[in-house]
Design a protein around this motif. Structure first.
Motif, PDB file in Angstrom:
ATOM      1  N   ALA A  44      99.530  51.272  74.847  1.00  0.00           N
ATOM      2  CA  ALA A  44      99.107  51.651  73.503  1.00  0.00           C
ATOM      3  C   ALA A  44      98.991  50.422  72.608  1.00  0.00           C
ATOM      4  O   ALA A  44      99.773  49.469  72.730  1.00  0.00           O
ATOM      5  N   THR A  61     100.978  61.950  78.163  1.00  0.00           N
ATOM      6  CA  THR A  61     100.720  60.553  78.512  1.00  0.00           C
ATOM      7  C   THR A  61      99.843  59.900  77.455  1.00  0.00           C
ATOM      8  O   THR A  61      99.238  60.571  76.613  1.00  0.00           O
ATOM      9  N   TYR A  62      99.784  58.585  77.520  1.00  0.00           N
ATOM     10  CA  TYR A  62      98.898  57.842  76.610  1.00  0.00           C
ATOM     11  C   TYR A  62      97.516  57.714  77.247  1.00  0.00           C
ATOM     12  O   TYR A  62      97.387  57.376  78.425  1.00  0.00           O
ATOM     13  N   SER A  96     102.457  54.609  80.778  1.00  0.00           N
ATOM     14  CA  SER A  96     101.135  54.560  80.145  1.00  0.00           C
ATOM     15  C   SER A  96     101.237  54.161  78.674  1.00  0.00           C
ATOM     16  O   SER A  96     100.333  53.531  78.129  1.00  0.00           O
ATOM     17  N   TRP A  97     102.375  54.485  78.048  1.00  0.00           N
ATOM     18  CA  TRP A  97     102.533  54.174  76.624  1.00  0.00           C
ATOM     19  C   TRP A  97     102.668  52.668  76.361  1.00  0.00           C
ATOM     20  O   TRP A  97     102.491  52.218  75.232  1.00  0.00           O
ATOM     21  N   LYS A  98     102.962  51.920  77.396  1.00  0.00           N
ATOM     22  CA  LYS A  98     103.031  50.469  77.223  1.00  0.00           C
ATOM     23  C   LYS A  98     101.654  49.871  76.967  1.00  0.00           C
ATOM     24  O   LYS A  98     101.536  48.718  76.533  1.00  0.00           O
ATOM     25  N   ALA A 149     102.236  49.766  70.932  1.00  0.00           N
ATOM     26  CA  ALA A 149     103.406  49.824  71.818  1.00  0.00           C
ATOM     27  C   ALA A 149     104.563  48.970  71.317  1.00  0.00           C
ATOM     28  O   ALA A 149     105.722  49.248  71.636  1.00  0.00           O
ATOM     29  N   VAL A 208     108.638  58.885  73.698  1.00  0.00           N
ATOM     30  CA  VAL A 208     107.556  59.230  74.615  1.00  0.00           C
ATOM     31  C   VAL A 208     107.966  58.832  76.030  1.00  0.00           C
ATOM     32  O   VAL A 208     108.918  58.074  76.217  1.00  0.00           O
ATOM     33  N   LEU A 253     108.304  53.485  68.305  1.00  0.00           N
ATOM     34  CA  LEU A 253     107.831  54.118  69.531  1.00  0.00           C
ATOM     35  C   LEU A 253     108.806  53.773  70.640  1.00  0.00           C
ATOM     36  O   LEU A 253     108.869  52.640  71.109  1.00  0.00           O
ATOM     37  N   ILE A 307     109.829  54.162  74.381  1.00  0.00           N
ATOM     38  CA  ILE A 307     109.197  54.515  75.652  1.00  0.00           C
ATOM     39  C   ILE A 307     110.263  54.687  76.728  1.00  0.00           C
ATOM     40  O   ILE A 307     111.081  53.793  76.955  1.00  0.00           O
ATOM     41  N   GLN A 339      96.118  59.678  69.786  1.00  0.00           N
ATOM     42  CA  GLN A 339      96.511  58.305  69.481  1.00  0.00           C
ATOM     43  C   GLN A 339      96.712  58.110  67.984  1.00  0.00           C
ATOM     44  O   GLN A 339      97.708  57.509  67.548  1.00  0.00           O
TER      45      GLN A 339
END
Length: 382
Positions: free
Chosen positions: A258, A158-159, A254-256, A261, A250, A266, A268, A235
């Motif tokens: 970042a 997870t981010y 949660s990566w949204k 993002a 990924v 990337l 997602i 990160q």
């Protein structure tokens, strides 16, 4: 040891480590049964333990479980009345469990996947003994042909924001100086274990603690490494990868969050549960692993990805270097040279032979059957 005695094995908590503890318990149960052991498998959330009190066992095994600290009305530990060695498998740093080790049941031992954790426990927790036991890799029946995999590079973690958790009273000048010095050291010298770094910082500041004092103080700050600096490096590594033009897949919303993002490299996807992670590995040519500050460890993420025929890309540890050949069975990098990671990815991404050799090595030496055999050896040694 009476080989006819059953092994009492507790199901791992699904809420811990994204369900990995459940996977551990199920895989170990199957491997022990395949080895001919009589396994009693209990869910500590659903099953009563009272029917199993005052009986003898070859071993009692649980995963990051607090059930061992249950007490009777007279103050005795419930598990003092389970006769046989009790093993708790800790994947987190032992400092996380400091408050649980001031008093422990009889015949209580710790299993862990990190050799530095074994050293820490055997030095600072005098009432415990620890054993090194890497997990096994999850077997895949239908390994996807390398050329048909839809992901080039994937990451199943997870981010987490790279900001370090700060629950300390930094208005206190001494605390502020220690924390700032500790964080700076970890970021500049990421090859050290969390406890080595803390000891060096204290020495530089002129603080000299007994082992008991050190264990107590370190229990308050160790998460700055595993939940702070480790996330920072995670990160920075993925940001470096996508900025270099390499696509990484990924999983999870949660990566949204970042900061990168919006980078088109990337990709997602929806979150996956722990029992589906191996499907991601089986669909990936290469799988990224970033240790949660396990500095001498072999973890399930590395082994599961290799077992699925994916090239494992991981930050290096002595345990990984001793058991796998870099560039032939695995691809390793240093946290001190994350700028070189894209170069390593491009060099090995299409090298199917690395994936094949890695899988063969894990099948040979790091299956759950291997793990079960080693555990039975530890039990026999005791």
């Amino acid at each position: 040891m009476d080989n006819k005695l059953p092994i009492l094995l507790f199901k791992g908590d699904e809420s811990l480590c994204y369900g990995i503890m459940t996977e551990y318990s199920q895989q170990l149960r199957n491997a022990l049964m395949a080895a001919g052991e009589n396994v009693i498998y209990l869910d500590p959330k659903e099953d009563e333990v009272e029917p199993y009190i005052d009986k003898h066992y070859k071993a009692v095994i649980a995963f990051m479980e607090n059930i061992f600290y249950m007490v009777l009305p007279n103050g005795d530990f419930v598990f003092d009345h389970f006769y046989g060695p009790k093993f708790n498998y800790w994947t987190d740093h032992p400092a996380f469990y400091y408050r649980y080790v001031q008093k422990v049941p009889k015949d209580y031992y710790i299993l862990t996947q990190d050799r530095s954790y074994v050293k820490y426990i055997n030095r600072y927790y005098k009432q415990l003994q620890a054993f090194y036991l890497p997990p096994g890799g999850k077997h895949i029946d239908d390994v996807m042909p390398f050329s048909e995999r839809k992901y080039d590079l994937s990451f199943v973690g997870t981010y987490w924001p790279g900001e370090v958790e700060n629950t300390f009273n930094k208005t206190d000048e001494t605390t502020r100086i220690i924390m700032d010095s500790y964080l700076k050291f970890l970021m500049n010298e990421p090859d050290y274990t969390a406890e080595e770094a803390f000891e060096i910082v204290l020495e530089k500041l002129g603080a000299h603690l007994t082992d008991d004092q050190f264990a107590q103080e370190f229990s308050k700050v160790h998460r700055l490494a595993s939940r702070g600096v480790a996330r920072y490096f995670r990160q920075k590594i993925i940001e470096r990868i996508v900025d270099s033009g390499i696509t990484i897949d990924v999983f999870g919303d949660s990566w949204k969050e970042a900061t990168f993002a919006n980078n088109s490299n990337l990709r997602i996807h929806p979150e996956v549960t722990s029992d589906k992670i191996s499907e991601i590995y089986n669909s990936s040519k290469m799988s990224l692993n970033v240790m949660t500050w396990h500095k001498d460890s072999i973890t399930e993420r590395v082994l599961d990805s290799m077992m699925a025929g994916s090239i494992a890309l991981s930050d290096q540890t002595p345990a990984l270097r001793e058991n796998f050949t870099d560039g032939e069975e695995i691809v390793l990098f240093s946290l001190k040279e994350i700028e070189r990671i894209p170069e390593r990815i491009r060099k090995y991404l299409s090298n199917e032979e690395v994936a094949n050799r890695g899988r063969e090595k894990v099948l040979q030496s790091f299956s759950w059957d291997n793990c079960a055999r080693r555990l039975l050896e530890i039990i026999d040694e005791l």
